[in-house]
Design an enzyme around this catalytic site. Structure first.
Site, mmCIF file in Angstrom:
data_model
loop_
_atom_site.group_PDB
_atom_site.id
_atom_site.type_symbol
_atom_site.label_atom_id
_atom_site.label_comp_id
_atom_site.label_asym_id
_atom_site.label_seq_id
_atom_site.Cartn_x
_atom_site.Cartn_y
_atom_site.Cartn_z
ATOM 1 N N HIS A 121 0.840 -1.197 0.000
ATOM 2 C CA HIS A 121 0.000 0.000 0.000
ATOM 3 C C HIS A 121 0.884 1.260 0.000
ATOM 4 O O HIS A 121 0.707 2.163 -0.823
ATOM 5 C CB HIS A 121 -0.903 -0.043 1.244
ATOM 6 N N GLU A 122 1.880 1.267 0.899
ATOM 7 C CA GLU A 122 2.765 2.430 0.993
ATOM 8 C C GLU A 122 3.630 2.573 -0.249
ATOM 9 O O GLU A 122 3.894 3.672 -0.714
ATOM 10 C CB GLU A 122 3.662 2.319 2.233
ATOM 11 N N HIS B 92 1.759 4.317 -2.975
ATOM 12 C CA HIS B 92 1.810 5.778 -2.817
ATOM 13 C C HIS B 92 3.128 6.328 -3.339
ATOM 14 O O HIS B 92 3.167 7.293 -4.099
ATOM 15 C CB HIS B 92 1.770 6.164 -1.333
HETATM 16 ZN ZN LIG Z 1 -2.255 5.190 2.359
#
Ligand SMILES: [Zn+2]
Length: 373
Positions: free
Chosen positions: A67-68, A71
């Site tokens: 998830h990170e 980003h």
């Molecule tokens: Zn996030």
């Protein structure tokens, strides 16, 4: 931010693990292996429960990393460099060198995380379907991970800054109003409001249903949200104020140059009492040897001032980080934070032209805010 553990680099981005993660890891593993799996899937042996629990926790952790990473990679592709990511309880905090300059970039970067969690959740759901009748532990694991990734996406989409949803919300406000600062302020307020709502809900749950654990947990998340919202707001104000400011604009250039063999008492009498300076560059024949501040002097007992030379107590060059005059002030501040130092000499072509102390930066920001800039 201190207590974090270095995990290494993925795609050139440094990942750090905050110590709270170890607690979370143990909590998740124990509650899966000891409660959830035995309750939902009775009949496995003890080893299967624990191995599945540990494996599930590790994959949950990898889901958060993915998830990170989503980003960061989308951010990088849109001109927002991410240097490192610290993984906290509820996900990660990316350390960006600067905030997005365009709302489009911010929107894409913020949405990338929840989008990747949804995709990962979908993939685990597929795996769970495929494993039906083949392996119950793998199916159970995939099903739990599918749910948790969807929860991760939904939780992060709450429209309070600095959660992903709050960033999406800010980028939309920014897009329609054109006012970055105001959008940040509004998104932060919503973020804090959401935090208070969680706390309130937690308290209500405790009083109405006596479910202490869920209530406290919810209130804790709320407290965390409120805190991060305020902290990120302060940080973004700092970043905004230091945007486009260079090291040479915030340095003091009135640190006198002092030769290294003089004693502390000479320094005190000839410079500190007369000139009132508080910082000194120690140099011999134009070559910088180190820097000295009042702090260094205070570390020596007064009777020894006659015999102690400044070169014995200065912070030597090897221990100093050096800034360039055109370097931006924000990155100077970051370097100070990273190496845990309070001052940096500014050097042009091998010559020291000034010194930046943390106080300089704070004074600069204060003056600017007093002038309403
Ligand atoms: Zn996030």
């Amino acid at each position: 931010m201190g207590s974090a553990f270095n995990l290494g680099k993925i795609f050139g981005i440094r990942f750090r693990l905050h110590y709270t993660w170890f607690i979370i890891f143990v909590l998740i593993t124990v509650s899966l292996s000891w409660q959830y799996f035995p309750f939902v899937y009775p009949g496995w042996n003890l080893w299967t429960y624990w191995l599945t629990g540990i494996f599930t926790s590790l994959l949950f952790f990898s889901s958060v990393v993915a998830h990170e990473l989503a980003h960061s990679l989308v951010g990088r592709a849109n001109g927002i460099p991410v240097k490192s990511i610290t993984l906290f309880i509820f996900g990660g905090v990316a350390h960006m060198t600067r905030e997005a300059a365009r709302h489009g970039a911010e929107l894409k970067m913020a949405a990338a995380g929840p989008a990747s969690s949804l995709v990962i959740g979908g993939l685990f759901f597929l795996l769970h379907l495929l494993m039906r009748g083949i392996s119950e532990p793998v199916m159970a694991m995939a099903f739990w991970l599918a749910q948790v990734n969807v929860i991760l996406a939904v939780f992060n989409l709450i429209p309070g800054f600095p959660l992903d949803g709050g960033r999406v919300f800010r980028s939309l406000l920014w897009r329609f109003s054109g006012d970055y600062k105001r959008s940040t302020r509004i998104a932060t307020r919503v973020g804090r409001g959401v935090g208070y709502l969680f706390i309130l809900a937690g308290i209500l749950i405790i009083f109405l249903t006596q479910q202490w654990f869920s209530g406290l947990w919810l209130a804790f998340i709320g407290w965390f949200l409120e805190n991060t919202a305020s902290a990120s707001y302060r940080q973004s104000q700092w970043q905004g104020a230091l945007q486009g400011v260079t090291a040479s604009q915030v340095m003091t250039s009135d640190c006198p140059v002092v030769p290294s063999p003089i004693t502390i008492s000479q320094l005190v009498q000839e410079y500190i009492f007369i000139g009132g300076q508080r910082c000194f560059l120690i140099a011999d024949e134009g070559e910088l040897k180190g820097i000295l501040t009042l702090q260094n002097i205070k570390s020596v007992a007064q009777p020894n001032w006659e015999v102690t030379r400044v070169k014995d107590i200065m912070t030597p060059m090897e221990k100093l980080k050096v800034a360039r005059p055109d370097q931006d002030a924000l990155s100077v501040l970051e370097q100070m934070d990273e190496s845990n130092i309070n001052q940096m000499p500014v050097v042009r072509e091998g010559r020291v032209i000034g010194l930046i102390a943390r106080d300089n930066l704070i004074r600069f920001l204060r003056t600017r805010s007093e002038l309403g800039m």
